[in-house]
Design a protein around this motif. Structure first.
Motif, PDB file in Angstrom:
ATOM      1  N   GLY A  17      20.483 -32.750  51.536  1.00 32.71           N
ATOM      2  CA  GLY A  17      21.821 -32.206  51.672  1.00 32.71           C
ATOM      3  C   GLY A  17      22.370 -31.619  50.380  1.00 32.71           C
ATOM      4  N   ALA A  18      22.105 -32.287  49.256  1.00 38.48           N
ATOM      5  CA  ALA A  18      22.590 -31.777  47.970  1.00 38.48           C
ATOM      6  C   ALA A  18      21.955 -30.437  47.636  1.00 38.48           C
ATOM      7  N   ALA A  19      20.681 -30.286  47.960  1.00 40.98           N
ATOM      8  CA  ALA A  19      19.995 -29.015  47.711  1.00 40.98           C
ATOM      9  C   ALA A  19      20.561 -27.914  48.605  1.00 40.98           C
ATOM     10  N   LEU A  20      20.912 -28.263  49.845  1.00 38.42           N
ATOM     11  CA  LEU A  20      21.510 -27.278  50.742  1.00 38.42           C
ATOM     12  C   LEU A  20      22.856 -26.792  50.208  1.00 38.42           C
ATOM     13  N   TRP A  21      23.667 -27.723  49.687  1.00 36.62           N
ATOM     14  CA  TRP A  21      24.958 -27.337  49.116  1.00 36.62           C
ATOM     15  C   TRP A  21      24.773 -26.501  47.853  1.00 36.62           C
ATOM     16  N   ALA A  22      23.806 -26.863  47.043  1.00 37.03           N
ATOM     17  CA  ALA A  22      23.518 -26.077  45.843  1.00 37.03           C
ATOM     18  C   ALA A  22      23.054 -24.669  46.224  1.00 37.03           C
ATOM     19  N   ASN A  23      22.273 -24.577  47.277  1.00 32.59           N
ATOM     20  CA  ASN A  23      21.803 -23.276  47.752  1.00 32.59           C
ATOM     21  C   ASN A  23      22.979 -22.437  48.286  1.00 32.59           C
ATOM     22  N   LEU A  24      23.884 -23.058  49.039  1.00 29.51           N
ATOM     23  CA  LEU A  24      25.060 -22.347  49.534  1.00 29.51           C
ATOM     24  C   LEU A  24      25.950 -21.863  48.394  1.00 29.51           C
ATOM     25  N   HIS A  25      26.050 -22.674  47.349  1.00 30.18           N
ATOM     26  CA  HIS A  25      26.809 -22.292  46.165  1.00 30.18           C
ATOM     27  C   HIS A  25      26.223 -21.020  45.551  1.00 30.18           C
ATOM     28  N   LEU A  26      24.903 -20.970  45.412  1.00 30.07           N
ATOM     29  CA  LEU A  26      24.234 -19.783  44.885  1.00 30.07           C
ATOM     30  C   LEU A  26      24.443 -18.589  45.815  1.00 30.07           C
ATOM     31  N   LEU A  27      24.252 -18.783  47.103  1.00 29.05           N
ATOM     32  CA  LEU A  27      24.389 -17.685  48.053  1.00 29.05           C
ATOM     33  C   LEU A  27      25.809 -17.133  48.093  1.00 29.05           C
ATOM     34  N   PHE A  28      26.806 -17.989  47.896  1.00 28.33           N
ATOM     35  CA  PHE A  28      28.187 -17.498  47.839  1.00 28.33           C
ATOM     36  C   PHE A  28      28.361 -16.509  46.694  1.00 28.33           C
ATOM     37  N   TRP A  29      27.939 -16.895  45.491  1.00 25.98           N
ATOM     38  CA  TRP A  29      28.095 -16.001  44.347  1.00 25.98           C
ATOM     39  C   TRP A  29      27.264 -14.734  44.514  1.00 25.98           C
ATOM     40  N   MET A  30      26.081 -14.862  45.098  1.00 22.78           N
ATOM     41  CA  MET A  30      25.250 -13.683  45.336  1.00 22.78           C
ATOM     42  C   MET A  30      25.911 -12.740  46.342  1.00 22.78           C
ATOM     43  N   SER A  31      26.673 -13.294  47.281  1.00 20.99           N
ATOM     44  CA  SER A  31      27.330 -12.454  48.283  1.00 20.99           C
ATOM     45  C   SER A  31      28.415 -11.573  47.667  1.00 20.99           C
ATOM     46  N   LEU A  32      28.894 -11.920  46.487  1.00 21.41           N
ATOM     47  CA  LEU A  32      29.921 -11.116  45.822  1.00 21.41           C
ATOM     48  C   LEU A  32      29.334  -9.960  45.017  1.00 21.41           C
ATOM     49  N   ILE A  33      28.024  -9.943  44.835  1.00 22.05           N
ATOM     50  CA  ILE A  33      27.392  -8.902  44.019  1.00 22.05           C
ATOM     51  C   ILE A  33      27.655  -7.497  44.571  1.00 22.05           C
ATOM     52  N   ILE A  62      24.370 -19.650  36.710  1.00 26.70           N
ATOM     53  CA  ILE A  62      24.670 -21.089  36.635  1.00 26.70           C
ATOM     54  C   ILE A  62      24.299 -21.776  37.947  1.00 26.70           C
ATOM     55  N   SER A  63      24.653 -21.175  39.064  1.00 25.30           N
ATOM     56  CA  SER A  63      24.341 -21.801  40.349  1.00 25.30           C
ATOM     57  C   SER A  63      22.836 -21.807  40.622  1.00 25.30           C
ATOM     58  N   PHE A  64      22.115 -20.783  40.153  1.00 29.49           N
ATOM     59  CA  PHE A  64      20.654 -20.786  40.277  1.00 29.49           C
ATOM     60  C   PHE A  64      20.067 -21.935  39.456  1.00 29.49           C
ATOM     61  N   MET A  65      20.611 -22.150  38.261  1.00 25.13           N
ATOM     62  CA  MET A  65      20.134 -23.257  37.431  1.00 25.13           C
ATOM     63  C   MET A  65      20.422 -24.597  38.090  1.00 25.13           C
ATOM     64  N   LEU A  66      21.592 -24.743  38.694  1.00 20.89           N
ATOM     65  CA  LEU A  66      21.915 -25.993  39.385  1.00 20.89           C
ATOM     66  C   LEU A  66      20.959 -26.234  40.550  1.00 20.89           C
ATOM     67  N   LEU A  67      20.679 -25.191  41.313  1.00 20.90           N
ATOM     68  CA  LEU A  67      19.747 -25.322  42.430  1.00 20.90           C
ATOM     69  C   LEU A  67      18.345 -25.662  41.932  1.00 20.90           C
ATOM     70  N   SER A  68      17.887 -24.982  40.907  1.00 26.22           N
ATOM     71  CA  SER A  68      16.543 -25.263  40.397  1.00 26.22           C
ATOM     72  C   SER A  68      16.463 -26.669  39.807  1.00 26.22           C
ATOM     73  N   TRP A  69      17.547 -27.110  39.175  1.00 27.78           N
ATOM     74  CA  TRP A  69      17.586 -28.471  38.630  1.00 27.78           C
ATOM     75  C   TRP A  69      17.498 -29.485  39.769  1.00 27.78           C
ATOM     76  N   ARG A  70      18.198 -29.221  40.866  1.00 24.72           N
ATOM     77  CA  ARG A  70      18.181 -30.120  42.018  1.00 24.72           C
ATOM     78  C   ARG A  70      16.802 -30.172  42.674  1.00 24.72           C
ATOM     79  N   LEU A  71      16.110 -29.033  42.683  1.00 22.74           N
ATOM     80  CA  LEU A  71      14.817 -28.949  43.363  1.00 22.74           C
ATOM     81  C   LEU A  71      13.630 -29.232  42.456  1.00 22.74           C
ATOM     82  N   GLU A  72      13.855 -29.467  41.189  1.00 21.96           N
ATOM     83  CA  GLU A  72      12.759 -29.661  40.238  1.00 21.96           C
ATOM     84  C   GLU A  72      11.809 -30.772  40.667  1.00 21.96           C
ATOM     85  N   GLY A  73      12.330 -31.867  41.154  1.00 25.39           N
ATOM     86  CA  GLY A  73      11.496 -32.978  41.592  1.00 25.39           C
ATOM     87  C   GLY A  73      10.814 -32.735  42.931  1.00 25.39           C
ATOM     88  N   GLU A  74      11.202 -31.689  43.628  1.00 24.56           N
ATOM     89  CA  GLU A  74      10.651 -31.390  44.952  1.00 24.56           C
ATOM     90  C   GLU A  74       9.546 -30.343  44.902  1.00 24.56           C
TER      91      GLU A  74
END
Length: 124
Positions: A17-33, A62-74
């Motif tokens: 779930g945390a990775a999904l939220w981190a991914n949504l955070h990234l996708l939100f910022w990407m949607s503003l591009i 920043i959100s990409f880094m947060l997502l990658s940090w969350r997924l590093e162990g996966e």
């Protein structure tokens, strides 16, 4: 960004779930591009649009880094990790571009273009 997003998620075995939220955070910022790109394209010499373009890209980074940090162990691996040189460089240069854009927008835009070339090839 889409290429690096795909490369990151392609390496992951499972998400929580945390990775999904981190991914949504990234996708939100990407949607503003598209919006901020159009605004900066219409007013390439205006400080506010060029600086806002940098803000959106900084928040994407920043959100990409947060997502990658969350997924590093996966299975994402160290190449995509929170502290990678490419990620740290992006944060610093996007922040610099924002500040520079307020005084000399063409230089801020040049920094944005340089960073696009840095991210052109996904990490291995």
């Amino acid at each position: 960004m889409w290429g690096n997003h795909h490369a990151l998620l392609d390496r992951v075995a499972k998400v929580d779930g945390a990775a999904l939220w981190a991914n949504l955070h990234l996708l939100f910022w990407m949607s503003l591009i598209p919006w901020v790109t159009a605004w900066a394209g219409e007013h390439p010499m205006a400080p506010a649009p060029v600086a806002m373009y940098g803000v959106v890209l900084l928040l994407c980074s920043i959100s990409f880094m947060l997502l990658s940090w969350r997924l590093e162990g996966e299975g994402a691996g160290r190449a995509m990790a929170w502290g990678s040189r490419k990620n740290r460089l992006s944060i610093v240069l996007y922040a610099l571009a924002i500040g520079v854009s307020l005084f000399y927008p063409p230089l801020g835009s040049a920094i944005h273009v340089a960073l696009a070339f840095v991210w052109l090839v996904p990490a291995r």
